[in-house]
Design a protein around this motif. Sequence first.
Motif, mmCIF file in Angstrom:
data_model
loop_
_atom_site.group_PDB
_atom_site.id
_atom_site.type_symbol
_atom_site.label_atom_id
_atom_site.label_comp_id
_atom_site.label_asym_id
_atom_site.label_seq_id
_atom_site.Cartn_x
_atom_site.Cartn_y
_atom_site.Cartn_z
ATOM 1 N N LEU A 68 -109.469 -30.601 36.932
ATOM 2 C CA LEU A 68 -109.154 -29.181 36.721
ATOM 3 C C LEU A 68 -109.826 -28.328 37.792
ATOM 4 O O LEU A 68 -109.243 -27.393 38.328
ATOM 5 N N GLN A 69 -111.056 -28.708 38.083
ATOM 6 C CA GLN A 69 -111.801 -27.983 39.111
ATOM 7 C C GLN A 69 -111.094 -28.093 40.462
ATOM 8 O O GLN A 69 -111.000 -27.119 41.220
ATOM 9 N N ALA A 70 -110.567 -29.278 40.745
ATOM 10 C CA ALA A 70 -109.875 -29.485 42.027
ATOM 11 C C ALA A 70 -108.614 -28.624 42.098
ATOM 12 O O ALA A 70 -108.331 -28.005 43.130
ATOM 13 N N VAL A 71 -107.870 -28.550 41.005
ATOM 14 C CA VAL A 71 -106.649 -27.730 40.960
ATOM 15 C C VAL A 71 -107.013 -26.284 41.308
ATOM 16 O O VAL A 71 -106.369 -25.621 42.125
ATOM 17 N N ASP A 72 -108.104 -25.837 40.708
ATOM 18 C CA ASP A 72 -108.591 -24.480 40.892
ATOM 19 C C ASP A 72 -109.087 -24.235 42.318
ATOM 20 O O ASP A 72 -108.701 -23.276 42.974
ATOM 21 N N THR A 73 -109.963 -25.134 42.752
ATOM 22 C CA THR A 73 -110.641 -24.957 44.041
ATOM 23 C C THR A 73 -109.647 -24.952 45.202
ATOM 24 O O THR A 73 -109.775 -24.172 46.134
ATOM 25 N N PHE A 74 -108.672 -25.864 45.147
ATOM 26 C CA PHE A 74 -107.720 -25.944 46.269
ATOM 27 C C PHE A 74 -106.468 -25.099 46.012
ATOM 28 O O PHE A 74 -105.517 -25.173 46.765
ATOM 29 N N LYS A 75 -106.491 -24.335 44.915
ATOM 30 C CA LYS A 75 -105.352 -23.480 44.551
ATOM 31 C C LYS A 75 -104.047 -24.271 44.554
ATOM 32 O O LYS A 75 -103.031 -23.852 45.147
ATOM 33 N N ALA A 76 -104.095 -25.448 43.922
ATOM 34 C CA ALA A 76 -102.904 -26.296 43.871
ATOM 35 C C ALA A 76 -101.823 -25.583 43.061
ATOM 36 O O ALA A 76 -102.117 -24.944 42.051
ATOM 37 N N ASN A 77 -100.574 -25.681 43.531
ATOM 38 C CA ASN A 77 -99.494 -25.074 42.739
ATOM 39 C C ASN A 77 -98.446 -26.087 42.279
ATOM 40 O O ASN A 77 -97.482 -25.733 41.623
ATOM 41 N N VAL A 78 -98.635 -27.346 42.651
ATOM 42 C CA VAL A 78 -97.793 -28.413 42.102
ATOM 43 C C VAL A 78 -98.721 -29.561 41.697
ATOM 44 O O VAL A 78 -99.484 -30.063 42.522
ATOM 45 N N ASN A 138 -97.804 -20.024 37.871
ATOM 46 C CA ASN A 138 -97.359 -20.430 39.209
ATOM 47 C C ASN A 138 -97.668 -21.903 39.507
ATOM 48 O O ASN A 138 -97.367 -22.407 40.578
ATOM 49 N N VAL A 139 -98.302 -22.597 38.539
ATOM 50 C CA VAL A 139 -98.594 -24.022 38.760
ATOM 51 C C VAL A 139 -97.543 -24.866 38.036
ATOM 52 O O VAL A 139 -97.390 -24.782 36.825
ATOM 53 N N ASP A 140 -96.808 -25.672 38.806
ATOM 54 C CA ASP A 140 -95.803 -26.559 38.197
ATOM 55 C C ASP A 140 -96.419 -27.917 37.930
ATOM 56 O O ASP A 140 -97.061 -28.493 38.812
ATOM 57 N N ILE A 141 -96.183 -28.423 36.722
ATOM 58 C CA ILE A 141 -96.705 -29.752 36.394
ATOM 59 C C ILE A 141 -95.522 -30.691 36.220
ATOM 60 O O ILE A 141 -94.631 -30.438 35.413
#
Length: 429
Positions: A246-256, A278-281
């Motif tokens: 979760l932290q990685a998604v946040d830190t790198f501003k992942a959107n997919v 704006n984040v697609d899973i």
Amino acid sequence: MGSAPAPPPRQFKLARESELRVEVGAAAPLRVRLLSGTAEIFGAELPPENWLPIPPRSKIAIFTWHGATIELDGISEVEYVADETPMVSYVNVHAILDGRRTHAKASQGSGLDASQGPRVIVVGPTDSGKSTLCRMLLSWASKQGWKPTFVDLDIGQGSITIPGCIAATPVEMPIDAVEGIPLEMPIVYFYGHTTPNVNADLYKVLMKELAQTLEKQFSGNAESRAAGMVINTMGWVEGLGYELLLQAVDTFKANVVLVLGQEKLCSMLKEVLKSKPNVDIVKLHKSEGVVLRNQKVRQKARSFRIREYFYGLSNDLSPHSNIINFSDVSIYRIGGGPQAPRSALPIGAEPVADPTRVVAVNINRDLLHLVLAVSYAKEPDQIISSNVAGFIYVTDIDIQRKKIVCLTPCPGELPSKILVVGTLTWLEG
Ligand code: ADP
């Protein structure tokens, strides 16, 4: 040991959208060539006619979109054709990402958000094919002229540099099945351990440092920005591992977020990331071809990665044995003493050890067989925010003469006098 004679060369006729899966042993030479049609190994096209050597211990799939005839020559442990693969769903993801890149490129001048291409993070348990999917997405993108950035957060089995690091590099051409990722100037941060729970806070801090560095690069480079990132993660998806994802998604501003082969992880992520529209899973099937690796195999793979750093994939590099005076270097570790888990402390008490404190290390024989990073830091307080130039391997410590004997990838002086140590060891062999 296998003393059986090598079987004669054999041909495989592959129907469209099928693949030939091959597992090569530790010593056995195997080569492959494309006789007709077209085929690719994890996104990199096979050249017609030429024999391609497959390195020892490789587990590969030669996939064809439109049909191909493949010839194998040499010894393998496993070879079979599979016509059920998730490749169509993977290439569909690629097509969507490609559309987003084109859109981002066309939106230059409309602000940083609009001109940002997809930031894809691939998550899933160990051996779900994460690294392989990253490789394919990167290769397909680069084939179309994009230069996406590959970010590898897997400190256990990374594909950019040695274990114990998080790293990033642009990928400018399809990743060669034999040579792996060509490295011009990867950005590497040294964590120093192969599991995140040794110092999870440090892992988080280093992710932030890497993300900031990339953000800076992207802000000055519209091309990289539009191409976006493909981020590989660790296979640890429970507890702390999940928290770090979760932290990685946040830190790198992942959107997919691409979730490989785990329903539970996918629904957990959907629930938690609901607040980020704006984040697609996207859930994707794991390929049946992904080879399971046990603890011992993983350990061995780590060791080979370190060996490859010093000696090259096929012993084509010649590392140097250097002798360094104790007084010519300073060695530091990060993290003040062993960390007590919060659960072991009285309620309300904070662990005293500072996980990001930089501590000078006495040079003694405890450093034997450790792999140290050569930091770009000029001062100890810059160590955490600095990436590393490379690594040395301590082969001997001569206490009397106050000398460190070590293996370095090239001759001459080290690029810096500040070295960082963790728990990463290697027994040369
Ligand atoms: P993860 O990153 O999730 O741990 P990897 O992508 O590294 O998993 O895959 C594990 C191993 O399986 C690798 O050696 C990889 O080359 C191999 N592999 C992946 N996909 C296939 C396939 N379709 N056929 C054969 N081997 C495969």
